[in-house]
Design an enzyme around this catalytic site. Structure first.
Site, short mmCIF file in Angstrom:
data_model
loop_
_atom_site.label_atom_id
_atom_site.label_comp_id
_atom_site.label_asym_id
_atom_site.label_seq_id
_atom_site.Cartn_x
_atom_site.Cartn_y
_atom_site.Cartn_z
N GLY A 116 6.67 3.23 4.24
CA GLY A 116 6.14 3.05 2.88
C GLY A 116 4.71 2.58 2.93
O GLY A 116 4.05 2.66 3.97
N ASN A 117 4.20 2.12 1.79
CA ASN A 117 2.86 1.56 1.75
C ASN A 117 2.77 0.51 0.66
O ASN A 117 3.74 0.27 -0.07
CB ASN A 117 1.81 2.66 1.59
CG ASN A 117 1.95 3.40 0.27
OD1 ASN A 117 1.73 2.84 -0.80
ND2 ASN A 117 2.37 4.67 0.33
N ARG A 118 1.62 -0.14 0.53
CA ARG A 118 1.48 -1.31 -0.34
C ARG A 118 1.15 -1.00 -1.79
O ARG A 118 0.83 -1.89 -2.56
CB ARG A 118 0.39 -2.24 0.21
CG ARG A 118 0.70 -2.80 1.58
CD ARG A 118 -0.39 -3.76 2.02
NE ARG A 118 -0.25 -4.10 3.43
CZ ARG A 118 0.61 -4.99 3.89
NH1 ARG A 118 1.40 -5.65 3.07
NH2 ARG A 118 0.68 -5.23 5.18
#
Ligand code: C5P
Length: 222
Positions: A29-31
Site C-alpha cells: 500500500g502507500n500513505r
C-alpha cells in the site's frame, strides 16, 4: 449562493491509495489519506457538477457525491474508471495508484520459512495515461508527487501523459503532501502555470477547482 458553473457536467475523480495483495492477509500500500481527492470531489459538487468518486481504501468518510465507487486494487480502479469515463467532462486523477502489483497472489498465507523472500512485481496500468489517450476524452488533470525537481518532473508528466493540466506537490519534505492536512501545489498547463502556497487541503482543493473550471471552460467549445 455560490455560482454553479458545472451544472449538468460530470466529473470523475480518483482518490486514495490502492492495495495490491501479496497473500490473503497482506498487501502493498502507500500513505495516501484520500484527503485531497475527497476535498476535490466536494469542491466540484459545490460548483454544481455530478461527481463520480472512485476511491481506494481510506479511513475517512466520503463526501456526498452522485456515485461513490469503492475499490481496492489498481486493476479494480482502472476498470471502475474505464466503465464511467465515456460520459465524463472532466477527469481528475488524485489517487496514489500502485505502479506495480505482485505477479502472483499466494493462495495461502506466506509462512516465514526462508531467510529471504522475493516478491516479483509487474506493472499496473497507468489509469491517467489511458484516459488521456482516449478520443474523445474529458478534460484531464493529473497529480505529480515528487521528492525532487518538482517542475521538471511535472512538465515531463504533463507532456508524456498528454494531460491538460498537472498539479505537482513536493513529498517527503517537512510539510504537506501525502497523509498531511496541508499541501502546496505548482499547477502547470500548456499556456501557463500557477503556484498555490501551503494551506489546508479543503481550501487548496477549492482554489484548484476554480482554476480547473477556468481552464476547462476556456479550452472547450462544449
Ligand atoms: O507517473 P506518476 O505515477 O507519478 O503519475 C501520477 C499521476 O498519475 C497521478 O495523477 C495518479 O493518480 C496517476 N496514476 C494513475 N494510474 C497509475 C499511476 C498513476 O492514474 N497506475
Amino acid at each position: 449562493d455560490r455560482p454553479r458553473p458545472l451544472h449538468g457536467r460530470r466529473v470523475l475523480v480518483t482518490a486514495g491509495p490502492t492495495r495490491e495483495a501479496i497473500d490473503p492477509v497482506r498487501f502493498i500500500g502507500n500513505r495516501s489519506s484520500g484527503r485531497m481527492g475527497f476535498a476535490l470531489a466536494e469542491a466540484f459538487g459545490a460548483r454544481g457538477a455530478d461527481v463520480i468518486l472512485v476511491t481506494g481504501p481510506v479511513a475517512r468518510p466520503a463526501p456526498a457525491v452522485a456515485e461513490l465507487v469503492q475499490v481496492e486494487t489498481a486493476l479494480e480502479m482502472d476498470a471502475a474508471v474505464m466503465a464511467r469515463v465515456a460520459d465524463a467532462d472532466i477527469f481528475v486523477a488524485a489517487a496514489a495508484v500502485a505502479d506495480y502489483r505482485p505477479a502472483e497472489v499466494a493462495a495461502d498465507k506466506i509462512k516465514k520459512q526462508m531467510d529471504e523472500l522475493v516478491i516479483r512485481l509487474v506493472k499496473n496500468p497507468d489509469i491517467l495515461a489511458r484516459v488521456a489517450a482516449r478520443r474523445p476524452r474529458p478534460f484531464v488533470v493529473g497529480f505529480a508527487a515528487e521528492t525532487s525537481q518538482l517542475e521538471q518532473h511535472a512538465v515531463a508528466k504533463l507532456h508524456g501523459k498528454g494531460l491538460d493540466m498537472i498539479a505537482a506537490n513536493q513529498v517527503g519534505a517537512e510539510e504537506g503532501g501525502f497523509d498531511a492536512a496541508d499541501n502546496a501545489l505548482l499547477v502547470l498547463w500548456a499556456g501557463g502555470q500557477h503556484s498555490f502556497p501551503l494551506m489546508p487541503k479543503p481550501q487548496l482543493a477549492d482554489r484548484l477547482v476554480d482554476l480547473i473550471v477556468e481552464r476547462y471552460l476556456a479550452s472547450t467549445p462544449r
